[in-house]
Design a protein around this motif. Structure first.
Motif, PDB file in Angstrom:
ATOM      1  N   MET A 205     -36.427 -28.042  -4.688  1.00 26.23           N
ATOM      2  CA  MET A 205     -35.234 -27.883  -5.714  1.00 26.23           C
ATOM      3  C   MET A 205     -33.967 -27.880  -4.246  1.00 26.23           C
ATOM      4  O   MET A 205     -33.116 -28.121  -4.178  1.00 26.23           O
ATOM      5  CB  MET A 205     -35.550 -26.291  -5.622  1.00 26.23           C
ATOM      6  CG  MET A 205     -33.730 -25.232  -6.302  1.00 26.23           C
ATOM      7  SD  MET A 205     -34.146 -23.640  -5.926  1.00 26.23           S
ATOM      8  CE  MET A 205     -34.434 -22.751  -4.488  1.00 26.23           C
ATOM      9  N   PHE A 206     -34.566 -27.751  -3.121  1.00 27.27           N
ATOM     10  CA  PHE A 206     -33.269 -26.881  -2.170  1.00 27.27           C
ATOM     11  C   PHE A 206     -33.005 -28.759  -1.687  1.00 27.27           C
ATOM     12  O   PHE A 206     -31.912 -29.675  -0.933  1.00 27.27           O
ATOM     13  CB  PHE A 206     -34.050 -26.726  -0.406  1.00 27.27           C
ATOM     14  CG  PHE A 206     -33.643 -25.204  -0.526  1.00 27.27           C
ATOM     15  CD1 PHE A 206     -32.764 -24.989   0.042  1.00 27.27           C
ATOM     16  CD2 PHE A 206     -34.673 -24.335  -0.752  1.00 27.27           C
ATOM     17  CE1 PHE A 206     -32.432 -23.546   0.062  1.00 27.27           C
ATOM     18  CE2 PHE A 206     -34.641 -22.716  -0.685  1.00 27.27           C
ATOM     19  CZ  PHE A 206     -32.919 -22.610  -0.136  1.00 27.27           C
ATOM     20  N   ASN A 207     -33.831 -29.639  -2.530  1.00 26.88           N
ATOM     21  CA  ASN A 207     -33.390 -31.254  -1.976  1.00 26.88           C
ATOM     22  C   ASN A 207     -32.485 -32.155  -2.729  1.00 26.88           C
ATOM     23  O   ASN A 207     -31.452 -31.932  -2.146  1.00 26.88           O
ATOM     24  CB  ASN A 207     -35.713 -31.942  -1.852  1.00 26.88           C
ATOM     25  CG  ASN A 207     -36.031 -31.745  -0.414  1.00 26.88           C
ATOM     26  OD1 ASN A 207     -35.200 -31.558   0.683  1.00 26.88           O
ATOM     27  ND2 ASN A 207     -37.293 -32.416  -0.411  1.00 26.88           N
ATOM     28  N   SER A 208     -32.738 -30.856  -4.526  1.00 26.92           N
ATOM     29  CA  SER A 208     -31.832 -32.220  -4.870  1.00 26.92           C
ATOM     30  C   SER A 208     -31.098 -31.197  -5.131  1.00 26.92           C
ATOM     31  O   SER A 208     -29.875 -31.542  -5.787  1.00 26.92           O
ATOM     32  CB  SER A 208     -32.703 -31.900  -6.046  1.00 26.92           C
ATOM     33  OG  SER A 208     -33.447 -30.948  -6.330  1.00 26.92           O
ATOM     34  N   GLU A 209     -31.334 -30.015  -5.003  1.00 28.09           N
ATOM     35  CA  GLU A 209     -30.112 -28.811  -5.370  1.00 28.09           C
ATOM     36  C   GLU A 209     -29.338 -29.325  -4.004  1.00 28.09           C
ATOM     37  O   GLU A 209     -27.636 -28.437  -4.769  1.00 28.09           O
ATOM     38  CB  GLU A 209     -29.817 -27.773  -5.950  1.00 28.09           C
ATOM     39  CG  GLU A 209     -30.943 -27.521  -7.323  1.00 28.09           C
ATOM     40  CD  GLU A 209     -31.196 -26.536  -8.225  1.00 28.09           C
ATOM     41  OE1 GLU A 209     -30.613 -25.512  -7.988  1.00 28.09           O
ATOM     42  OE2 GLU A 209     -32.202 -26.234  -8.654  1.00 28.09           O
ATOM     43  N   ALA A 210     -29.497 -28.209  -3.690  1.00 29.48           N
ATOM     44  CA  ALA A 210     -28.319 -28.491  -1.503  1.00 29.48           C
ATOM     45  C   ALA A 210     -28.921 -29.616  -0.882  1.00 29.48           C
ATOM     46  O   ALA A 210     -27.913 -29.424  -0.148  1.00 29.48           O
ATOM     47  CB  ALA A 210     -29.149 -26.886  -1.652  1.00 29.48           C
ATOM     48  N   LEU A 211     -29.073 -29.734  -1.504  1.00 37.23           N
ATOM     49  CA  LEU A 211     -29.442 -31.903  -0.704  1.00 37.23           C
ATOM     50  C   LEU A 211     -29.710 -31.210   1.263  1.00 37.23           C
ATOM     51  O   LEU A 211     -28.972 -31.730   1.791  1.00 37.23           O
ATOM     52  CB  LEU A 211     -27.872 -32.371  -0.516  1.00 37.23           C
ATOM     53  CG  LEU A 211     -27.739 -32.710  -1.864  1.00 37.23           C
ATOM     54  CD1 LEU A 211     -26.390 -33.425  -1.919  1.00 37.23           C
ATOM     55  CD2 LEU A 211     -28.670 -33.375  -2.726  1.00 37.23           C
ATOM     56  N   THR A 212     -30.204 -30.375   1.078  1.00 36.18           N
ATOM     57  CA  THR A 212     -31.231 -30.001   2.465  1.00 36.18           C
ATOM     58  C   THR A 212     -32.260 -30.332   2.348  1.00 36.18           C
ATOM     59  O   THR A 212     -33.030 -29.291   1.794  1.00 36.18           O
ATOM     60  CB  THR A 212     -30.016 -28.823   3.519  1.00 36.18           C
ATOM     61  OG1 THR A 212     -30.474 -28.591   4.133  1.00 36.18           O
ATOM     62  CG2 THR A 212     -30.711 -27.843   1.871  1.00 36.18           C
ATOM     63  N   ASN A 213     -32.830 -30.351   3.520  1.00 38.74           N
ATOM     64  CA  ASN A 213     -34.616 -30.099   3.910  1.00 38.74           C
ATOM     65  C   ASN A 213     -34.414 -28.936   4.846  1.00 38.74           C
ATOM     66  O   ASN A 213     -33.898 -27.829   5.374  1.00 38.74           O
ATOM     67  CB  ASN A 213     -34.722 -31.353   4.763  1.00 38.74           C
ATOM     68  CG  ASN A 213     -34.785 -32.934   4.661  1.00 38.74           C
ATOM     69  OD1 ASN A 213     -35.052 -32.361   3.166  1.00 38.74           O
ATOM     70  ND2 ASN A 213     -33.888 -33.507   5.550  1.00 38.74           N
ATOM     71  N   VAL A 214     -35.947 -28.086   4.074  1.00 37.88           N
ATOM     72  CA  VAL A 214     -36.115 -26.909   4.491  1.00 37.88           C
ATOM     73  C   VAL A 214     -37.739 -27.419   4.233  1.00 37.88           C
ATOM     74  O   VAL A 214     -38.222 -27.872   3.924  1.00 37.88           O
ATOM     75  CB  VAL A 214     -36.063 -25.890   3.400  1.00 37.88           C
ATOM     76  CG1 VAL A 214     -34.576 -25.525   3.213  1.00 37.88           C
ATOM     77  CG2 VAL A 214     -36.858 -26.580   1.904  1.00 37.88           C
ATOM     78  N   ARG A 215     -38.347 -26.199   5.363  1.00 32.90           N
ATOM     79  CA  ARG A 215     -40.021 -26.434   5.724  1.00 32.90           C
ATOM     80  C   ARG A 215     -40.307 -24.659   5.289  1.00 32.90           C
ATOM     81  O   ARG A 215     -39.848 -23.962   5.390  1.00 32.90           O
ATOM     82  CB  ARG A 215     -40.407 -25.861   7.182  1.00 32.90           C
ATOM     83  CG  ARG A 215     -39.940 -27.885   8.172  1.00 32.90           C
ATOM     84  CD  ARG A 215     -39.778 -27.591   9.496  1.00 32.90           C
ATOM     85  NE  ARG A 215     -41.264 -27.513   9.857  1.00 32.90           N
ATOM     86  CZ  ARG A 215     -41.835 -26.472  10.336  1.00 32.90           C
ATOM     87  NH1 ARG A 215     -40.285 -25.043  10.660  1.00 32.90           N
ATOM     88  NH2 ARG A 215     -42.857 -26.239  10.454  1.00 32.90           N
ATOM     89  N   VAL A 216     -41.321 -23.998   4.334  1.00 33.99           N
ATOM     90  CA  VAL A 216     -41.524 -23.663   3.241  1.00 33.99           C
ATOM     91  C   VAL A 216     -43.061 -23.534   3.951  1.00 33.99           C
ATOM     92  O   VAL A 216     -44.075 -24.670   4.579  1.00 33.99           O
ATOM     93  CB  VAL A 216     -42.230 -23.396   1.903  1.00 33.99           C
ATOM     94  CG1 VAL A 216     -42.135 -22.434   1.317  1.00 33.99           C
ATOM     95  CG2 VAL A 216     -40.540 -23.679   1.314  1.00 33.99           C
ATOM     96  N   SER A 217     -43.879 -22.201   4.298  1.00 34.56           N
ATOM     97  CA  SER A 217     -44.619 -21.635   4.961  1.00 34.56           C
ATOM     98  C   SER A 217     -45.297 -20.711   4.474  1.00 34.56           C
ATOM     99  O   SER A 217     -44.416 -19.610   2.982  1.00 34.56           O
ATOM    100  CB  SER A 217     -44.532 -21.222   6.315  1.00 34.56           C
ATOM    101  OG  SER A 217     -44.230 -20.111   6.884  1.00 34.56           O
TER     102      SER A 217
END
Length: 358
Positions: A205-217
């Motif tokens: 979701m963050f990659n496609s809608e916010a165009l930003t990379n996140v890390r999830v744990s």
């Protein structure tokens, strides 16, 4: 507190249906939102009505109503528009009252969950607050931690809130500007594969809608509300361990941290002693990034020279040369399983030591 924008949207929506005009002011008479000009009412008139004992009052064909919560006036609502204003006005006042209760409930729950995550509540207080806030104390839950990049221009919290159901017991909050915390209510049948799917959905979701990379744990599944803090600490540790030992991973589960979890919990002085034994204190300077990348790929391919040479597009003699160069510098021949294991662990320990120095 409810924003003026939300109040304005509420009264404009009703106005478009009923053609009744509205004005909303706070308890001091300050106008917050309006659908048309109410020049007949000034701040003093609104304030006087808010302080009076009357529940409603009509001034110059304008109906004024109070929005009360816990005995205190929260808003003053004015309605103008023929006989319809009496019914429609009371409907809008009721809607505003429900909004106040809903937002207050969210604020109270947000405060509760933040204190719960940070271990700021006594055990008896946890269960008392659960009862007063209508939160199930015994139910499966898991905590997800979403780490935004430090230079991220979005907060992302509202986007995350749209994915999780407040009514089903999910809750989204923050502990600092770079981390979003999701307390996910689970079904008894949910597994860690389901949690991994949820984490992958957040990354996508963050990659496609916010165009930003996140890390999830995410931490382990807990069965009681008191265990939420434990799951949060596990998720936080997973982010750190992933950052140190598995930097290419976007999803990190506490239950699959492997040897990285063991190293992360070791005292730094013991780690330094191990490096002293293996490398004499530090990695030799002539072991450069090119050699390290080559050896890491060699270890990933289970010490297979041919496959590693093919993936790196180098001649096998070049690979052997780099392996022998490492052996000359460190005394470790990574073609030997025991030495390969020693080197792999030592590199992870060095990464941890560097992390603690930041």
């Amino acid at each position: 507190m409810i924003t003026n924008h939300i109040i304005k949207n509420c009264i404009e929506e009703v106005n478009s249906i009923s053609k009744v005009d509205f004005l909303v002011a706070d308890e001091f008479g300050t106008i917050l939102a309006t659908t048309s000009d109410f020049s007949e009412l000034d701040k003093n008139v609104l304030f006087s009505f808010a302080q009076s004992e009357a529940e409603s009052q009509e001034v110059k064909d304008i109906l004024m109503l109070k929005v009360v919560d816990d005995g205190n006036v929260t808003f003053v609502l004015a309605a103008r528009g023929g006989e319809e204003k009496f019914i429609v006005g009371r409907i809008v006042a009721s809607e505003l009252r429900n909004l106040v209760v809903a937002y207050k409930d969210r604020i109270d729950k947000n405060s509760f969950y933040q204190n719960l995550l940070l271990d700021n509540l006594l055990l008896v207080d946890i269960y008392n607050r659960c009862q007063s806030l209508h939160i199930d104390a015994v139910a499966p839950r898991c905590v997800f931690a979403i780490e935004l990049t430090e230079n991220s221009e979005i907060s992302g919290i509202e986007m995350v809130r749209e994915l999780f159901s407040y009514q089903n017991g999910d809750f989204v909050t923050t502990v600092d500007e770079n981390h979003i915390i999701v307390i996910k209510a689970l079904d008894d049948s949910d597994t860690y594969e389901d949690l991994d799917d949820t984490a992958r959905m957040l990354v996508d979701m963050f990659n496609s809608e916010a165009l930003t990379n996140v890390r999830v744990s995410y931490g382990t599944i807990v069965r009681e509300i008191k265990g939420v803090s434990k799951s949060y600490k596990e998720a936080h540790m997973a982010l750190d361990v992933g950052k140190i030992f598995y930097p290419d991973k976007k999803i990190i589960s506490y239950s699959s941290l492997g040897i990285g979890r063991l190293i992360y919990q070791l005292p730094v002085h013991l780690c330094q002693m191990y490096i002293d034994e293996v490398f004499g204190g530090k990695l030799p300077e002539d072991v450069d990034d090119e050699i390290l990348n080559t050896i890491n790929k060699f270890l990933e391919n289970s010490l297979n020279v041919s496959e590693t040479s093919r993936q790196l597009y180098i001649h096998r003699n070049t690979l052997v040369y780099r392996i022998e160069k490492l052996q000359k510098a460190t005394g470790l021949d990574v073609r030997n399983f025991e030495d390969a294991l020693t080197f792999r662990i030592a590199m992870m320990v060095l990464a941890y030591i560097d992390f603690t120095r930041v």
